[in-house]
Design an enzyme around this catalytic site. Structure first.
Site, PDB file in Angstrom:
ATOM      1  N   PRO A 239       6.325   4.441   5.958  1.00 60.54           N
ATOM      2  CA  PRO A 239       5.712   5.035   6.541  1.00 60.54           C
ATOM      3  C   PRO A 239       5.189   4.541   8.088  1.00 60.54           C
ATOM      4  O   PRO A 239       4.831   5.416   8.934  1.00 60.54           O
ATOM      5  CB  PRO A 239       4.648   5.618   5.774  1.00 60.54           C
TER       6      PRO A 239
ATOM      7  N   CYS B 204       0.864  -1.220   0.141  1.00 60.16           N
ATOM      8  CA  CYS B 204      -0.046  -0.054   0.024  1.00 60.16           C
ATOM      9  C   CYS B 204       1.139   1.283  -0.047  1.00 60.16           C
ATOM     10  O   CYS B 204       0.635   1.937  -0.819  1.00 60.16           O
ATOM     11  CB  CYS B 204      -0.976   0.093   1.280  1.00 60.16           C
ATOM     12  N   HIS B 205       1.865   1.369   0.859  1.00 58.72           N
ATOM     13  CA  HIS B 205       2.616   2.502   1.158  1.00 58.72           C
ATOM     14  C   HIS B 205       4.026   2.173   1.174  1.00 58.72           C
ATOM     15  O   HIS B 205       4.757   3.223   1.662  1.00 58.72           O
ATOM     16  CB  HIS B 205       1.960   3.550   2.195  1.00 58.72           C
ATOM     17  N   GLY B 206       4.536   1.025   0.991  1.00 58.00           N
ATOM     18  CA  GLY B 206       5.996   0.946   0.891  1.00 58.00           C
ATOM     19  C   GLY B 206       6.663   0.748   2.141  1.00 58.00           C
ATOM     20  O   GLY B 206       7.808   0.871   1.958  1.00 58.00           O
TER      21      GLY B 206
END
Lengths: 184, 433, 258
Positions: free
Chosen positions: A163, A148-150
């Site tokens: 994150p 999703c956001h690495g």
């Protein structure tokens, strides 16, 4: 109504404190009653007794080979079970803990070094990280990678890049036998 | 600015006079200048001029509004736990009763709340009938009330089906089968209602959907009911219009505190049912899961439908029975024109004052007949009571208005209040005759 | 005042019609079961833990051969006074079907507290086949699903008699005074000393019936104690609120002639 307003003012001046006290207690009691009656509605949305009763999952670890990973469901969430290779264990143990975003020693995250058990829900916004299937992208630390956001997790499922604020949490579990655990 | 005059809409709040007073802060005035909610509430709730002489019968309107809110809130939360499927519905209700936190409370409040709602609305309607609240210029107010009653009946029936017990299932079967009495297309209508060849899962699904939406339609009609009410203000026990400021008081604090007191008395009664007699008004058979192969030996509706059920059964003809049953509700639409008396309040109508009590008495007799098996004396009593019900509205009401000689009306509400004696403000002088 | 009284009578009348509607029907020609005193009656009524545990024993050793209690879970037994370990032990004695496992097959395992108490038959058809075509009802809600439920169940369990002269019994049917129509397919379930109670209570038929009803009443309404406690507090609070509201109303209205 002007007359009424005037008469009202007049009475209030001569009214005395008994009236104020009564109206104040009436308002307070009404507010207390209303506040209390909200609670059953809110509490009814908490997990029900049957949901709470289902909060343990037992897993037989026998079929898992070294280097294999298994996903089981606990409270409706995926739990990652990783039978780590000696290299992975060494990589997890050799990290300088003070350099981590969420400093935790590998030995604090496992009960037996060979078996890593973590809740497989990314601590950023709740996606399921990749890495359980053989062809998955495991990220640059050989652990898990959240698409999703690495966010990138290492072989102890600690956050290394991206994150997510914290490591993947370890659920409460116990070894009921050498190769069997009970989660929850 | 005194009493709202006929013809001047009380709801229009664009005049500067209706802006919030100087007691409000700048923020309130800023908002109110753009969105006049505060001045609307002040105009329609706080300062709303109300007759000075309303008695406790006037408590039931606001009470009905509050129980409607209670039903919607408990219903919305119950819907979070309920499963509208024929093979899961019964068990999901039992799960609410056993496992969901306070589920038993929410369900018993919702279940008994339906009974309380009807009790309150029936009393509210009787008040309207007794004091002639449906007469000029409040005919539409009354008609909107009857629309609310019809919507309530539909909602209550749909909700009763949802637990999918034996009474749920057979109530759904019997009520939907009434539409088969319609000539020619009756059977097609029933199949359409069921979505199948018997009451089944499709029926349960659509009933759930409708049971969820209808209460919000009721809220909308209640809104119209209130608009119509505030147009000319409340009727009052004397049934005469207000003549000046001495006849009115602001709604707040006088009627807010009186309504709060009435509410707390009602809540005690409600709590006794919810906590100590939760199944007293229900039927044990509804704790048996629905079984399409077996009908319970005696099926009866909930108590609030019993009088209508008795009317249905007192007619040996299927179509005529259904027509009379629906007619018993629909006739209420005509009441403003069936009553020909020039006087509103029964207090000044020496004959109607007693006759008006015969209607609830008749309804109780019908309810008692409806609760018992249709055999022997019950059939005859039911037929007599059915006859009286229609006789009351169609013959007595128009005839009495013509032949009865009303007693003289007081000049004004204020005059009547003063005449009753100023030194005893606490007693209810209006109750003296 | 007169009107208020009439109104009150009206309301009472309506309530009575509603209430008696429940009792006036659904009994066929059976007599009304005599009223028994139960610990769960009344405003402060609670369940008798010892009686419920004995009743559970009667259910397990006698009724469970034919009747299920499908709305009960093993974990619920903690409410009738068993410890967590006792509940686990009771559950572990019973095998339940679980699965499918990783090879796609259903398997048997000892029950856990989170499992429902399994019934004796896989489905209604199997139940009928084993009982001459009669269906033994599920007992979880029986105390609420009959008029005067607890009294009725007690009366039924103790109401077996020889058929009066002239009554022709159908095959495989038994005469019971309190069963609608008097012909019941269930053979007399309780016999003296059929159950040996651990606490030494003599196992007479009325004793076993009473204990069983205590258990079944709880099974039908497990939240009764919570309800009674909450109701007492709520009503007490409301009475205080009503008093204060009434005083405030009097005070506010005292400046108005009405």
């Amino acid at each position: 109504m002007t007359d009424l307003a005037q008469s009202q003012v007049r009475v209030e001046h001569g009214g005395g404190t008994r009236r104020d006290f009564l109206i104040l207690s009436a308002g307070a009691l009404g507010a207390v009653g209303a506040a209390i009656s909200v609670w059953p509605f809110i509490d009814s949305m908490n997990p029900a007794r049957d949901t709470l009763a289902l909060s343990t999952t037992e897993v037989d670890l026998t079929p898992i080979q070294v280097g294999q990973r298994l996903t089981v469901a606990w409270r409706g969430k995926p739990v990652f079970i990783d039978r780590r290779t000696p290299d992975e264990i060494k990589a997890a143990q050799d990290v300088d803990v003070s350099s981590l975003r969420d400093p935790q020693k590998d030995s604090d995250r496992v009960k037996k070094p060979e078996w890593l058990v973590v809740v497989g829900v990314c601590t950023h916004l709740g996606c399921i990280p990749l890495g359980q299937k053989p062809g998955d992208d495991r990220g640059s630390f050989g652990g898990w990678f959240c698409p999703c956001h690495g966010s990138v997790y290492d072989t102890s499922a600690r956050i290394r890049q991206g994150p997510a604020p914290t490591n993947l949490p370890v659920p409460p579990y116990d070894f009921t036998a050498d190769t069997a655990i009970k989660i929850g | 600015m005194a009493v709202s005059q006929p013809g001047v809409p009380a709801g229009s709040s664009s005049t500067p006079a209706s802006l919030p007073g100087s007691g409000h802060g700048r923020l309130v005035r800023w908002i109110d200048h753009r969105l006049p909610v505060i001045s609307f509430l002040e105009h329609e709730l706080t300062a709303y001029p109300t007759p000075v002489n309303l008695n406790y019968w006037w408590n039931f309107g606001s009470l009905a509004g509050i129980i409607l809110v209670i039903m919607i809130v408990t219903g919305v939360v119950l819907a979070m736990h309920y499963t509208p499927h024929a093979s899961l519905a019964f068990d999901s209700v039992e799960r609410i009763m056993r496992d969901v936190n306070y589920g038993w409370l929410l369900r018993y409040v919702h279940m008994n709340g339906a009974s309380m709602f009807f009790l309150i609305v029936y009393i509210h309607m009787f008040r309207g009938l007794y004091y002639g609240s449906y007469k000029y210029p409040r005919e539409l107010l009354w008609i909107l009330g009857v629309v609310i009653l019809l919507l309530m009946m539909a909602t209550a029936f749909l909700g009763y089906v949802l637990p999918w017990g034996q009474m749920s299932y057979w109530a759904a079967t019997v009520i939907t089968n009434m539409f088969s009495a319609v000539p020619l297309v009756g059977d097609s209508i029933v199949t359409l209602l069921w979505g199948g060849f018997t009451v089944g899962n499709p029926t349960l699904n659509r009933f759930y959907s409708l049971h969820y939406v209808l209460p919000f339609v009721i809220v909308a009609v209640v809104g119209l009911h209130l608009v119509a009410l505030h147009q000319h203000g409340s009727n009052n026990p004397l049934g005469i219009e207000r003549r000046g400021p001495q006849d009115s008081i602001p709604f707040h604090p006088y009627y807010t505190i009186k309504d709060m007191f009435g509410l707390s008395v009602f809540l005690i009664v409600f709590a006794v049912f919810v906590f100590y007699l939760p199944n007293f008004l229900g039927h044990p058979d509804n704790y048996i899961p629905a079984n399409p192969m077996v009908t319970p030996p005696h099926i009866v509706p909930e108590w609030y439908f019993l009088p209508f059920y008795a009317i249905l059964r007192s007619v040996p003809d299927k179509l005529l029975g259904v027509v009379l049953m629906f007619g018993a509700v629909l006739i209420l639409f005509l009441v403003p024109w069936l009553d020909t008396s020039p006087v509103r309040s029964a207090r000044f109508r020496p004959v109607y004052r007693w006759v008006s009590w015969l209607l609830p008495a008749d309804a109780i007799v019908l309810g008692w007949v409806g609760a018992n098996p249709p055999s022997g004396a019950f059939v005859v009593i039911g037929q007599i009571a059915t006859f009286y019900y229609f006789f009351h509205f169609l013959i007595l009401m128009p005839l009495l208005g013509k032949i009865e000689r009303p007693r003289p009306l007081p000049i004004s509400i204020g005059a009547a209040v003063l005449a009753a004696g100023p030194p005893v403000p606490a007693a209810a002088p209006m109750e003296r005759r | 005042m007169f009107r208020s009284i009439v109104a009150a009578a009206l309301v009472a009348g309506l309530a009575l019609v509603g209430g008696t509607a429940g009792t006036a029907r659904a009994e066929g020609d059976a007599p009304h079961p005599p009223h028994q005193k139960w610990s769960f009656d009344g405003v402060f009524g609670t369940y008798d833990r010892a009686a419920m545990q004995r009743g559970f024993q009667v259910y397990k050793e006698v009724c469970a051969a034919c009747h299920g209690v499908k709305h009960l879970y093993f974990r619920d037994l903690a409410q009738i006074g068993y410890s967590e370990d006792q509940v686990k032990g009771i559950a572990a004695q019973v095998q339940v079907t679980d699965g499918p496992n990783d090879s796609g097959e259903m398997f048997q395992r000892p029950a856990r507290p989170s499992d429902p108490i399994p019934g004796p038959f896989a489905n209604d058809q199997a139940a009928r086949a084993a009982n001459n075509g009669a269906l033994p009802v599920d007992l979880s809600l029986i105390a609420k699903a009959r008029v005067s439920g607890p009294d009725y169940v007690f009366a039924l369990l103790t109401g077996y008699k020889d058929p009066p002269a002239g009554v022709k019994m159908n095959p495989n049917m038994y005469f019971n005074e309190y069963y609608p129509g008097h012909q019941i397919a269930m053979p007399p379930p309780l016999n003296p000393d059929q159950v040996k109670y651990a606490d030494g209570t003599p196992g007479s038929v009325p004793q076993m019936a009473r204990d069983l009803v205590s258990f079944l009443a709880w099974a039908a309404e497990p939240t009764l104690e919570e309800r009674h406690r909450a109701g007492f507090k709520v009503i007490l609070f409301l009475i205080v609120v009503t008093g204060v509201f009434y005083a405030a109303k009097r005070k506010i209205w005292s400046r108005i002639q009405h």
